[in-house]
Motif scaffolding. Structure first.
Motif, PDB file in Angstrom:
ATOM      1  N   HIS A 244      30.135  38.427  46.328  1.00 18.95           N
ATOM      2  CA  HIS A 244      29.850  38.881  44.962  1.00 18.95           C
ATOM      3  C   HIS A 244      30.732  40.069  44.567  1.00 18.95           C
ATOM      4  O   HIS A 244      31.170  40.144  43.408  1.00 18.95           O
ATOM      5  CB  HIS A 244      28.366  39.203  44.803  1.00 18.95           C
ATOM      6  CG  HIS A 244      27.525  37.979  44.848  1.00 18.95           C
ATOM      7  ND1 HIS A 244      27.424  37.097  43.793  1.00 18.95           N
ATOM      8  CD2 HIS A 244      26.764  37.452  45.841  1.00 18.95           C
ATOM      9  CE1 HIS A 244      26.646  36.096  44.119  1.00 18.95           C
ATOM     10  NE2 HIS A 244      26.221  36.284  45.365  1.00 18.95           N
ATOM     11  N   LEU A 245      31.003  40.957  45.492  1.00 21.76           N
ATOM     12  CA  LEU A 245      31.877  42.088  45.176  1.00 21.76           C
ATOM     13  C   LEU A 245      33.303  41.615  44.914  1.00 21.76           C
ATOM     14  O   LEU A 245      33.969  42.106  43.991  1.00 21.76           O
ATOM     15  CB  LEU A 245      31.832  43.119  46.302  1.00 21.76           C
ATOM     16  CG  LEU A 245      30.480  43.814  46.473  1.00 21.76           C
ATOM     17  CD1 LEU A 245      30.428  44.569  47.796  1.00 21.76           C
ATOM     18  CD2 LEU A 245      30.183  44.737  45.303  1.00 21.76           C
ATOM     19  N   ALA A 246      33.772  40.669  45.710  1.00 15.89           N
ATOM     20  CA  ALA A 246      35.111  40.111  45.493  1.00 15.89           C
ATOM     21  C   ALA A 246      35.170  39.377  44.145  1.00 15.89           C
ATOM     22  O   ALA A 246      36.168  39.458  43.426  1.00 15.89           O
ATOM     23  CB  ALA A 246      35.486  39.172  46.634  1.00 15.89           C
ATOM     24  N   ARG A 247      34.103  38.663  43.820  1.00 16.26           N
ATOM     25  CA  ARG A 247      34.046  37.950  42.540  1.00 16.26           C
ATOM     26  C   ARG A 247      34.090  38.930  41.377  1.00 16.26           C
ATOM     27  O   ARG A 247      34.779  38.696  40.380  1.00 16.26           O
ATOM     28  CB  ARG A 247      32.772  37.091  42.478  1.00 16.26           C
ATOM     29  CG  ARG A 247      32.652  36.269  41.247  1.00 16.26           C
ATOM     30  CD  ARG A 247      33.660  35.110  41.246  1.00 16.26           C
ATOM     31  NE  ARG A 247      33.518  34.356  40.024  1.00 16.26           N
ATOM     32  CZ  ARG A 247      34.481  34.216  39.130  1.00 16.26           C
ATOM     33  NH1 ARG A 247      35.671  34.730  39.346  1.00 16.26           N
ATOM     34  NH2 ARG A 247      34.276  33.538  38.033  1.00 16.26           N
ATOM     35  N   ALA A 248      33.382  40.037  41.483  1.00 14.27           N
ATOM     36  CA  ALA A 248      33.411  41.053  40.428  1.00 14.27           C
ATOM     37  C   ALA A 248      34.829  41.569  40.233  1.00 14.27           C
ATOM     38  O   ALA A 248      35.293  41.742  39.097  1.00 14.27           O
ATOM     39  CB  ALA A 248      32.471  42.206  40.781  1.00 14.27           C
ATOM     40  N   LEU A 249      35.529  41.788  41.327  1.00 14.52           N
ATOM     41  CA  LEU A 249      36.900  42.288  41.274  1.00 14.52           C
ATOM     42  C   LEU A 249      37.844  41.253  40.671  1.00 14.52           C
ATOM     43  O   LEU A 249      38.770  41.605  39.939  1.00 14.52           O
ATOM     44  CB  LEU A 249      37.339  42.665  42.693  1.00 14.52           C
ATOM     45  CG  LEU A 249      38.382  43.738  42.879  1.00 14.52           C
ATOM     46  CD1 LEU A 249      38.063  44.988  42.087  1.00 14.52           C
ATOM     47  CD2 LEU A 249      38.516  44.067  44.351  1.00 14.52           C
TER      48      LEU A 249
END
Length: 186
Positions: A69-74
Motif C-alpha cells: 500500500h505504501l508503494a502504491r501511494a508513491l
C-alpha cells in the motif's frame, strides 16, 4: 457511522477516512484498518487512502501488506507526504540509506516539512552520522518547536556527545512538551 448506513454514497469515502482516523487516534487499530480498507476499496487511486492504510498495517507489523500500500501511494502521487510515509517503512526495515534518500527528496520538495526532518534525524543517527542527525533534529525544532520527540532525541544525542548543558535544556523542553502518546523521553 449513521452516514455510512443512511447517507449519500458519495460521502462514504470521506466517512471511512474520518472514522479510520478517529479509531486510530483512540488506539483501535483493527477498526481503523477496516475503515482504511473500505476507503481504498471505494477509491483505489487515492494516494492518501493507500498511504494511511499502509501506515496502519505498518503499525501492526504487517510488513508485506504495508509495503504494497505504501508503494502504491508513491506510484499514485510522488509527494513529500508519500515519500515520508514510505521512508518511515524503510526505517522500520533498517534500510537507512534508501530512507535517507527518500527523505532528502521529500525535503527538496517541501523544505519546511518538520516530520521529514525528524525522520531524517533518526535515519542519520542510525547510520552513525551524529552531526547530520543533530542538524536534522535542530531543523525540525526550528520549524516546529513543539515536537517533543525531536527535543528528546536531540537531548539523547547531545548527551552522547557529552554536551550535557545542551542536553539538559533539550530534555527539559521535551518533558514540558510531552504528549499523551507515551513518547519515551530522555
Amino acid at each position: 457511522q449513521s452516514l455510512l448506513k443512511s447517507g449519500p454514497s458519495d460521502l462514504h469515502f470521506e466517512c471511512h477516512g474520518v472514522l479510520a482516523s478517529v479509531y486510530r487516534r483512540i488506539g483501535d487499530i483493527k477498526a481503523a484498518e477496516l475503515h482504511y480498507r473500505a476507503a481504498v476499496e471505494l477509491d483505489p487511486r487515492d494516494a492518501d487512502a493507500q498511504l494511511n492504510l499502509g501506515a496502519c498495517l505498518r503499525d501492526q507489523h504487517l510488513t508485506a501488506a504495508a509495503e504494497r500500500h505504501l508503494a502504491r501511494a508513491l506510484e499514485i502521487e510522488r509527494s513529500a507526504y508519500t515519500l515520508h510515509g514510505y521512508a518511515l517503512h524503510l526505517l522500520d526495515q533498517k534500510q537507512f540509506g534508501q530512507a535517507i534518500s527518500l527523505l532528502q527528496e521529500a525535503l527538496s520538495e517541501a523544505p519546511t516539512f518538520a516530520p521529514a526532518h525528524l525522520a531524517l534525524g533518526g535515519a542519520h543517527e542510525a547510520t552513525g552520522a551524529l552531526g547530520a542527525a543533530i542538524e536534522s533534529l535542530e531543523h525540525a525544532l526550528a520549524l516546529n518547536p513543539r515536537i517533543s520527540a525531536a527535543s528528546s532525541s536531540l537531548a539523547r544525542l547531545l548527551n552522547r556527545l557529552q554536551r550535557f548543558a545542551d542536553a539538559e535544556q533539550c530534555c527539559t523542553r521535551a518533558l514540558a512538551l510531552r504528549d499523551d502518546a507515551g513518547v519515551r523521553l530522555c
